[in-house]
Design a protein around this motif. Structure first.
Motif, PDB file in Angstrom:
ATOM      1  N   ASN A   1       0.804  -1.230   0.000  1.00 55.85           N
ATOM      2  CA  ASN A   1       0.000   0.000   0.000  1.00 55.85           C
ATOM      3  C   ASN A   1       0.832   1.273   0.000  1.00 55.85           C
ATOM      4  OD1 ASN A   1      -2.211  -1.667   0.138  1.00 55.85           O
ATOM      5  ND2 ASN A   1      -2.775  -1.162   2.238  1.00 55.85           N
ATOM      6  N   GLY A   2       2.119   1.178  -0.339  1.00 51.51           N
ATOM      7  CA  GLY A   2       2.960   2.363  -0.247  1.00 51.51           C
ATOM      8  C   GLY A   2       3.094   2.864   1.177  1.00 51.51           C
ATOM      9  N   ALA A   3       2.841   1.960   2.155  1.00 54.26           N
ATOM     10  CA  ALA A   3       2.839   2.364   3.557  1.00 54.26           C
ATOM     11  C   ALA A   3       3.914   1.665   4.387  1.00 54.26           C
ATOM     12  CB  ALA A   3       1.469   2.077   4.186  1.00 54.26           C
ATOM     13  N   MET A   4       4.362   0.480   3.943  1.00 52.34           N
ATOM     14  CA  MET A   4       5.338  -0.294   4.708  1.00 52.34           C
ATOM     15  C   MET A   4       5.988  -1.325   3.790  1.00 52.34           C
ATOM     16  SD  MET A   4       3.078  -3.123   6.816  1.00 52.34           S
ATOM     17  CE  MET A   4       4.510  -4.190   7.044  1.00 52.34           C
ATOM     18  N   TYR A   5       7.062  -1.932   4.291  1.00 51.82           N
ATOM     19  CA  TYR A   5       7.702  -3.040   3.593  1.00 51.82           C
ATOM     20  C   TYR A   5       7.670  -4.291   4.464  1.00 51.82           C
ATOM     21  CZ  TYR A   5       9.617   0.112   0.086  1.00 51.82           C
ATOM     22  OH  TYR A   5       9.753   1.029  -0.930  1.00 51.82           O
ATOM     23  N   LEU A   6       7.233  -5.381   3.879  1.00 50.59           N
ATOM     24  CA  LEU A   6       7.381  -6.689   4.500  1.00 50.59           C
ATOM     25  C   LEU A   6       8.652  -7.291   3.904  1.00 50.59           C
ATOM     26  CD1 LEU A   6       4.578  -9.323   5.022  1.00 50.59           C
ATOM     27  CD2 LEU A   6       6.850  -9.970   4.254  1.00 50.59           C
TER      28      LEU A   6
END
Length: 204
Positions: A68-73
């Motif tokens: 979501n352009g919010a975090m990286y897994l």
């Protein structure tokens, strides 16, 4: 977090330069064949985002999934009984160490262990190593569906004791088949990165 967009953005090999992100990162570690790819696919509501294989040691790179352009897994290479030369395993270990020490945005490390078995020597070593790097691993006990309900409590106790977990350490039983534990994992990740849904509550 409601999954709107997932992209495998960066793949880092042994000699690759690690990306310098501004978004928060959450890493997943576990021994070969513990079900890490299946977990990632379940978290993302995808069937084949992360490649699953019955052959241990399939993941040989550090894979960064933009959510979501919010975090990286961040999917770390598996450790343990992969049928690869010892020299390769040493390189993987150095690669993981370089990431844990070098990432400026890493918020937490989830460590996967197989709930059906007592933690192996490799599991214990990895747990202690992550702690040594300055992180308190959150344990995901995979393959929950392989146990009878009456066996779960004892199995959880054995994992906690085997790793030397304290009462405040998180352990989440998980099944990629039934998705049990998925919402709890997302809840923890949302808390870690301070995420709240802009329009509606709940998970994808």
């Amino acid at each position: 977090m409601i999954i709107r967009n997932v992209e495998l953005e960066t793949v880092c090999g042994i000699t690759s330069k690690l990306p310098d992100h501004i978004l928060p990162e959450i890493a997943f570690a576990g021994k070969s064949n513990v079900g890490k790819s299946s977990l990632i696919n379940a978290l993302m509501n995808r069937k084949s985002l992360a490649r699953t294989s019955s052959q241990p040691g399939k993941t040989q790179t550090i894979n960064f999934y933009n959510i979501n352009g919010a975090m990286y897994l961040v999917d770390l290479p598996g450790y343990g009984f992969a049928k690869v030369p010892e020299s390769e395993r040493v390189k993987w270990g150095r690669m993981i160490e370089r990431y844990l020490q070098g990432s400026k945005q890493l918020q937490a490390v989830f460590l996967l262990v197989d709930i059906r078995h007592k933690p192996s020597g490799n599991d214990k070593t990895m747990y202690e190593w992550i702690v040594y790097q300055g992180y308190r691993p959150i344990i995901i006990a995979t393959k929950l569906d392989k146990l009878k309900r009456s066996q779960v409590q004892k199995a959880v106790k054995e994992v906690r004791e085997g790793l030397g977990l304290g009462p405040d350490d998180r352990l989440i039983p998980f099944s990629a088949e039934t998705k049990q534990g998925r919402d709890e994992i997302w809840q923890v990740m949302d808390e870690l990165i301070g995420w709240t849904e802009p329009e509606q509550k709940g998970k994808a």
